[in-house]
Structure formats: C-alpha cells, structure tokens
Design a protein around this motif. Sequence first.
Motif, short mmCIF file in Angstrom:
data_model
loop_
_atom_site.label_atom_id
_atom_site.label_comp_id
_atom_site.label_asym_id
_atom_site.label_seq_id
_atom_site.Cartn_x
_atom_site.Cartn_y
_atom_site.Cartn_z
N ASP A 1 -48.93 -56.21 -22.25
CA ASP A 1 -49.38 -56.51 -21.18
C ASP A 1 -47.75 -57.54 -20.56
O ASP A 1 -47.36 -58.07 -19.94
CB ASP A 1 -49.97 -58.40 -21.66
CG ASP A 1 -51.19 -58.12 -21.93
OD1 ASP A 1 -52.00 -57.37 -22.14
OD2 ASP A 1 -51.95 -58.94 -23.25
N GLY A 2 -47.10 -56.38 -20.17
CA GLY A 2 -45.97 -55.73 -19.53
C GLY A 2 -44.49 -56.95 -20.41
O GLY A 2 -43.26 -56.96 -19.65
N THR A 3 -44.93 -57.24 -21.46
CA THR A 3 -43.57 -58.91 -22.19
C THR A 3 -43.17 -57.43 -23.50
O THR A 3 -44.44 -57.03 -24.29
CB THR A 3 -44.44 -59.63 -22.88
OG1 THR A 3 -44.71 -60.30 -21.87
CG2 THR A 3 -43.32 -60.75 -23.65
N PRO A 4 -42.11 -57.03 -23.52
CA PRO A 4 -41.75 -56.62 -24.43
C PRO A 4 -41.04 -57.35 -26.56
O PRO A 4 -40.73 -58.22 -25.40
CB PRO A 4 -39.84 -56.13 -24.27
CG PRO A 4 -39.45 -56.98 -23.16
CD PRO A 4 -40.68 -57.68 -22.31
N ILE A 5 -42.60 -57.31 -26.77
CA ILE A 5 -42.06 -57.94 -28.29
C ILE A 5 -41.26 -57.32 -29.14
O ILE A 5 -41.91 -57.79 -30.31
CB ILE A 5 -43.78 -58.75 -28.22
CG1 ILE A 5 -45.00 -57.66 -28.02
CG2 ILE A 5 -43.84 -59.89 -27.21
CD1 ILE A 5 -46.03 -58.04 -28.78
#
Length: 262
Positions: A236-240
């Motif tokens: 969802d657009g967040t680098p994790i």
Amino acid sequence: MTMTVDQFLERDLTTTVGQPLRVAVYSRIAEGIRGHVFPLGSALPRETELGASLGVSRTVVREALMLLEEDGLIVTRRGIGRFVATSIPRVGLEELRPFEQALSDGDRAVSVRPVEFTMQPTTDFVSNKLALDLAANTWFRESVIEQDGEPIAIVQEHFPAGRYLSDVSPAIAENLQAAAEAPATLLAELIERIGPVFGSGVCQIAVNVAGSSRAKLLDLGANDPVLILTQTAELDGTPIYLAKCIVSSRVGHLSVVQASQA
C-alpha cells in the motif's frame, strides 16, 4: 484445500499507482499458470469469462493475453481458443519472489538454512530503504541458500519492528516470528502462510567482493567476486521489506526475461 479457477480469479486484483490494469490481469493469470491453477496444456476460459470473473473489460483481458503469449506462457490455436503452453519459461529476477526460487535452476535441490533472527537498531542503510527514523528497531534474518548442500548465497532480510510493521500489516506482524523458524526465507514462508504479501518491488544489482565474514558462510575467499541483489518491496505504498542477497559465482547466470512494450 485446492483453490478452484473461479476462486482464484475472483480474488481482488492488486494494482499499484500508475500500473495499467492489463498488467494486473497479466500478473494474476501468470500466477495461476505458474501455480498450476491452470494446468500446462489446458484451455483458458474465454475472454468474456475472464473479464467477468476479474471484473475488467474484455479489452483489458485481450491486452493481458497478448502479453502472456509474447512471454511464452500461453498459445493461441486459431478457431479453437487459447491454451496454457505445454512448458513455460523459467522466471528470472523480473518477478518479486523469494530468492531461493529465483536461484533455483529446477534440476538441483535448493534449501535454506537459517543462521540468525534478531531485533536490531536500524542503520542508515536500512532506514533509508524502509523510510524509517533512526530511533526505530528492525527485525533481521540471515539465511544461507544451499544447492545440493553447497552454499551459493546469503540472504539478509529486514522488516520494521513494533508499530512500524503492525500498523501497516497486522498479518505479517502476527506471523513473522513463526515464519522465522521455517527452513525458508521470510518472504517465502510468509507467502505460504498468508498469501501474496506485497504489491510491488525493486531489485538493484551490483558487483562486489565477498569480504571476510560473508566469505566464511559461502566457502569463498575474501576477495572473490559476488553479485549483490538488493530488493525492496512495498505494501500500500509503504516500504516494509528489505532483502540483500549475496550470490556466489557458483550460481552461474541469472535471467531477466524481457518482453516488448505493449
């Protein structure tokens, strides 16, 4: 429980910002082919049926099918329909998938040997890649990939810890510790437990030397050349997810399957 074709197609399509819908349809059908939801040589549903199941137009389906045919995953039999190819090309680094799969040549057994799983303070490298502040902690997992018992690569995986992870993906946060106990990379085990994890990723490729500590794990000399694959993935657009794969020259060549622009 085996997933039926209808169940597989009716899952929500995952797209990223700016990604054409045909690419998402291509990815879904390609996943089904490689996962044997659509067996080799079998007939595909018609364009109208695929469109209805996936919730997209027939034009989008047709464009995706053209890409699949260009990549050798399906064939068209004039006047009959489209069929899954009887053999499919090996996937290279162009797909976001576990490194043990990318390094497997299909002929020799590949296994993953976990070495370490700890929580660590973040570093400049990790914080930049995962957009974390320097006060954050991260989970670190190191594994050795072996082929017929011979070490061919080291995989170092990083996830944010605490709320940095659970706020983005409660499912990953809940399953991470159990996944770390499996003889697989974290990415492979998480996919096994909760399904496809990320929407998009980037793999950067560089050349370096092994160095003393990595050389010991790979049974190499400290100055022997290695390939460094650095992979980041977003949800969802967040680098994790951040992974670094240090690849021995024993692997031979790695492939990037290319297709023409569509």
